[in-house]
Design a protein around this motif. Structure first.
Motif, mmCIF file in Angstrom:
data_model
loop_
_atom_site.group_PDB
_atom_site.id
_atom_site.type_symbol
_atom_site.label_atom_id
_atom_site.label_comp_id
_atom_site.label_asym_id
_atom_site.label_seq_id
_atom_site.Cartn_x
_atom_site.Cartn_y
_atom_site.Cartn_z
ATOM 1 N N ASN A 212 0.761 -1.014 -0.080
ATOM 2 C CA ASN A 212 -0.148 0.078 -0.091
ATOM 3 C C ASN A 212 0.823 1.353 -0.242
ATOM 4 N N ARG A 213 1.881 1.384 -1.045
ATOM 5 C CA ARG A 213 2.461 2.480 -0.873
ATOM 6 C C ARG A 213 1.905 3.513 -1.618
ATOM 7 N N SER A 214 0.770 3.289 -2.366
ATOM 8 C CA SER A 214 -0.177 4.201 -2.751
ATOM 9 C C SER A 214 -0.866 4.949 -1.638
ATOM 10 N N GLY A 215 -0.950 4.566 -0.377
ATOM 11 C CA GLY A 215 -1.624 5.112 0.557
ATOM 12 C C GLY A 215 -3.103 5.070 0.390
ATOM 13 N N GLY A 216 -3.645 4.031 -0.315
ATOM 14 C CA GLY A 216 -5.063 3.882 -0.608
ATOM 15 C C GLY A 216 -5.634 4.903 -1.599
ATOM 16 N N ILE A 217 -4.895 5.484 -2.372
ATOM 17 C CA ILE A 217 -5.162 6.487 -3.438
ATOM 18 C C ILE A 217 -4.492 6.228 -4.657
ATOM 19 N N GLN A 218 -5.224 6.068 -5.633
ATOM 20 C CA GLN A 218 -4.511 6.015 -7.069
ATOM 21 C C GLN A 218 -5.099 6.849 -8.189
ATOM 22 N N GLY A 219 -4.424 7.539 -8.952
ATOM 23 C CA GLY A 219 -5.133 8.474 -9.612
ATOM 24 C C GLY A 219 -6.011 9.631 -9.063
ATOM 25 N N GLY A 220 -5.744 9.668 -7.653
ATOM 26 C CA GLY A 220 -6.384 10.750 -6.855
ATOM 27 C C GLY A 220 -7.903 10.163 -6.325
ATOM 28 N N ILE A 221 -8.088 8.724 -6.678
ATOM 29 C CA ILE A 221 -9.300 8.331 -6.379
ATOM 30 C C ILE A 221 -8.872 7.026 -5.268
ATOM 31 N N SER A 222 -9.824 6.798 -4.134
ATOM 32 C CA SER A 222 -9.616 5.809 -3.319
ATOM 33 C C SER A 222 -9.781 4.334 -3.897
ATOM 34 N N ASN A 223 -8.932 3.365 -3.401
ATOM 35 C CA ASN A 223 -8.728 2.093 -4.217
ATOM 36 C C ASN A 223 -9.620 1.128 -3.252
ATOM 37 N N GLY A 224 -9.974 1.632 -2.168
ATOM 38 C CA GLY A 224 -10.445 0.645 -1.300
ATOM 39 C C GLY A 224 -9.326 0.198 -0.093
#
Lengths: 360, 360, 360, 360
Positions: free
Chosen positions: B280-292
């Protein structure tokens, strides 16, 4: 409304990477400002890929056209529509990716959000969306320069583990920044950055880094208390740029290790107009409002998610797959991000400068 | 409008530190939600100073009252006005500071902006302004918990150079966080943080640090493309909190040193509903949108500007002076900042969750 | 956000008719304006019911309290929170109505919208909601009067079929308007209006009418092109007042019968500062922007929906019923609507005046 | 921001009458809607001048092009940019007017507002600005029709003193409206209207009139309490159209002469889904929220300000002059205003329908 930025100087961007055009409409630019395409094109050209061996080879012309809001070389105070036609439309390169969401890209989240998959090129999540920002930002910059004397210069201060040490050079300018292909104003550091990028490229991999931005010629008083602080607006603006993962202003994260007595910026007398500060750990912003010192902030960009190397992941049905990018990829977005950071800074400052003018 | 946050779930805060009251009005909270003062008071109480020897001794009751928008324990869908009366009004403590702007405080910039000096207590720039945020954030949290299953927990992850290493504990909860007065969920680290705070206090000095926030129970699809990305809204929200100098999401600044192949989060199958990510290096956000995945971010707080030690600076006329604070000061704002960070996260998520519901 | 009005001078109202309080928060009022409760109370008192035999007998004190944004009698430039406690809470009067939606009232549509029925007094749809508007409008008026020299006076120009003929008197003032209980500045017409109201009251019925508003001391240039024209903002503002069914500006509907050559207002020279017009069929607005002539508009109010007479209708289940109001009712809302129309005009003009100041 | 309309379904228009292009950007249109230029062009063509002997002879092609937001015939949920190139650029026709502000036109007020005179064609105040609205409105209509079953039809109900009596025909449709060149669905009335227009034209003069709009297939619950009531939004929308001087909803100004017992709309049972009303004096809106009955309103248009006859007025310096229009002029804007009224109604309803969807 999620494609609109600003309260008084308002920018709305539009366009998919492979549709007919991308661009922006600015509502709220003051009348009587000298403006032509020549004020905008240089930043679009700086943003273009394919300008050096370091960046993505996709060739784009990116010629901007002002559709409205300007007459006889002067702004009318009406909406300024800016358009850049898309010339290279090659959706085939991306078609294969459709059954597999690219890791750490926007494919999965966009599909979850909209229930439709953008056919090609990542749609609005593509780096090409930033064209509208850069075009609008150039107009904001023109206003800030002509009416407020503000100058904005960004540069690459870190690529992977190679970091520019010390203060930015006193003679920082866009020319100096552009003297190296990585847009780092120190030639030695730039060379080491270049090596990191080339090495990643050779591995089909990518690198991230940091862009630092310095804004000079700022009047004290810009920024609105509470939720529209200058810090808050910079935070929103910079973390709206694709691939950003952080921002720090002035002393930033390093400043959290200092004591108050070390960190505070003592005031000093300036000739005539207000006070200055002896140091600038505040990064030009106190209580969310500009204090007249240069505004300095740093933006963290993660390594580009699209890589040439194969990645082990799953498709939308959950089946394990090996994914490899087909098109050529950009191993380092940082040099091209420089004009985008400058544009977003300009959009923030232009809006807050005009909001400050709305008092009384 | 600078005191308003949100597009659909909108919060407007009001109140000076030494006026009659502080509070907030929420416009856009859905109807039919169970709500009473008991849902709000605990976070206000957590925010209160004077709760331990570590924080400021100013005693405040901070009892919240719901003035509107709730009937028979249920929200009506109409504006919810929340009010906390100010009880301790002692402007005398601050009066002496008026001819000298406190270094790295908002005194100078507010005066430059408004042309008037707030008489007492820093006006809107006071930490007391955050009461309205915390009260409104508690309502947003209630909605998120009841309607979306979302939980938000923040904690102190660094004080000065003492940093909590490794991942947050799996059983992270507010109770666990509150088990130590510094609100760090690791007892050993908490103790070392306490020492740093006590040492600074003994020197009439202050320390900064970092608050980490984890949001779980997030649906994929929250966040609006381009300028209202989840990253962007968190950036604005967190950098609107007094004394913040930075935010990083997921891997943040450290992630800029990784290569794409290391940094990308591979997708993995989850039972039934959508995909997850292995890391979860994205911190739960990809492209500015939550990924769950859990949303994770860190907020940098500079050391408190108000210190007991004398500071060499100048007054508004530019004359050199030694400045010492008269009132007692808070050597470390971090523990009290925890509920403020949680509140702002709740305001961001509530708004984006409702905006996502507006599709179609 | 539906309870917020304005872009720069922004007002958010809150409060149900039978909750703890009603009020407003103003964000964007300039600093340095002299302001106290005494500037606000007179308009609230004019709005109060029970001031004459003509209007509703419910007795309300409606004392306003400034909670924030003002210090030592001057505005700070921060949010101004205004609160009026509700003293008379008698939900019992309205309880019986709950199974039957009152015809032409908001009961049915609110239930369809929110899925919950407001327990008492019509909730936000009650006339009591206008207290927040009147309080905020008084602040806007204070700013307009002190900073721009603007005066706003409204009056009742028609009740049922009794209409005030000809131009408003040249010495129009609030004192003159208040000289008659119906707030019509012509005594003879006022007397005939009073008769219509008394006759309706005797029948357990209600009457409608028209409020005319005149705004003088307007600078040319207020109003923003396209969607925020002065006409458009007045349209939104006035048609947001309960019971309104129309607005006309200048020549209005009657002007549609003229030819262009009759209707056009020829320009005339004015001493020194700009041009005037020989006639004012434009109502002071051309191209959506003020031209410096008085702004004149008329607002249509339908007869009050709540009446004492029995009405044949159906309950929520569709069963036919005879419905009779239990509480005493107001046979004519018009006199009390006068300060509400003035308040909304002030909110429109204050916002557009400040927006005009935001140029350049 | 004055060129932006809407909160969730947001439209920004751009373009001067004689610049390169006019158009609009829609932000907030839901994804997955079938959309192509063929959905938009018919309304633009209806708006075009030169379609009959009655209207202005200036020939315009007005071909719309979708630049973004649509892929493979479906909306993406991203901004939809719509562009119509300007083909006829003949600023010479208007050049002579520059030293004399045309009476009751926007020349004077724009100059006072912006300090610059638009060189040609009235800039944004030109009727050509409505192209962007009509294009965006067609997209809003498509969404309303496909997703909500809403139909919007407007028609000319009065020209000068010729008024269509009685209720609109039950089989009202655009085809029926377009059967006569004046767009009045009653052939006999239409013929008398045509005579009024021809007579004015022969005199070098102009006429005004009224456009009535009927919206059917409305769900109960649209419209947001207080300032964003459906009435308020229609008021803003319609009074933002050039040359409008009034709007009335349902019974409107005539209703002010009724008593409550006559005016109230009794509820009646409808099969299955909610209640209806026996009459519709409310015009489909109660408490500012739709009740499911047809929405009916009327918009007053003043006679066109630009006329062929000479007018006695003054120039910007205050010198008396005789002013005569050079270009050919449109004696009656009403037929062309019909699609503009429909477009603005669609923009209001689309936005409020989506805002209602944001609950919960």
């Amino acid at each position: 409304m999620s494609s609109t930025f600003g309260t008084v100087f308002r920018t709305t961007t539009f366009g998919e990477s492979h549709g007919l055009a991308v661009g922006a409409v600015i509502d709220g630019c003051p009348p009587g400002l000298a403006l032509s395409e020549a004020d905008i094109q240089p930043q679009l050209t700086r943003r273009r890929p394919g300008q050096s061996a370091l960046t993505t080879p996709r060739d784009e012309q990116d010629r901007v056209r002002i559709l409205s809001g300007v007459e006889a070389g002067m702004t009318l105070g009406t909406p300024i529509a800016l358009e850049v036609m898309n010339e290279a439309q090659r959706p085939g390169d991306y078609r294969e990716l459709q059954s597999v969401p690219r890791p750490s890209h926007a494919d999965y989240t966009y599909r979850m959000k909209y229930g439709v998959a953008a056919r090609s090129g990542g749609g609005r999540a593509s780096a090409r969306e930033t064209i509208g920002r850069v075009a609008a930002g150039a107009v904001a910059e023109k206003m800030l320069r002509d009416r407020r004397g503000t100058e904005i210069v960004a540069f690459v201060s870190a690529v992977a583990d190679v970091e520019l040490e010390g203060e930015p050079p006193a003679d920082l300018s866009r020319d100096r920044v552009d003297a190296t292909p990585v847009r780092c104003p120190d030639a030695g550091t730039a060379e080491r950055m270049r090596e990191r990028i080339e090495a990643a490229k050779a591995d089909g991999d990518s690198v991230g880094g940091i862009v630092t931005c310095v804004c000079r010629g700022i009047q004290a008083g810009w920024g609105e208390p509470i939720f529209d602080k200058l810090t808050a607006m910079l935070g929103r603006a910079m973390l709206s740029i694709p691939a950003t993962k952080g921002i720090e202003i002035g002393s930033g994260f390093a400043g959290t290790r200092m004591r108050g007595s070390e960190h505070n910026d003592p005031f000093v007398a300036r000739g005539g107009c207000g006070l200055g500060t002896a140091t600038n750990r505040s990064g030009g912003i106190q209580g969310g409002i500009s204090n007249g010192e240069p505004i300095v902030f740093r933006v963290a960009f993660k390594p580009t998610a699209t890589i040439g190397r194969a990645q082990h992941t799953v498709d939308y049905e959950g089946n394990e797959v090996e994914l490899a990018a087909r098109g050529r990829h950009d191993p380092c977005i940082l040099p091209r991000a420089v004009p985008v950071v400058e544009a977003m800074a300009a959009l923030v400052l232009a809006d807050l400068a005009l909001r400050q003018a709305a008092r009384g």
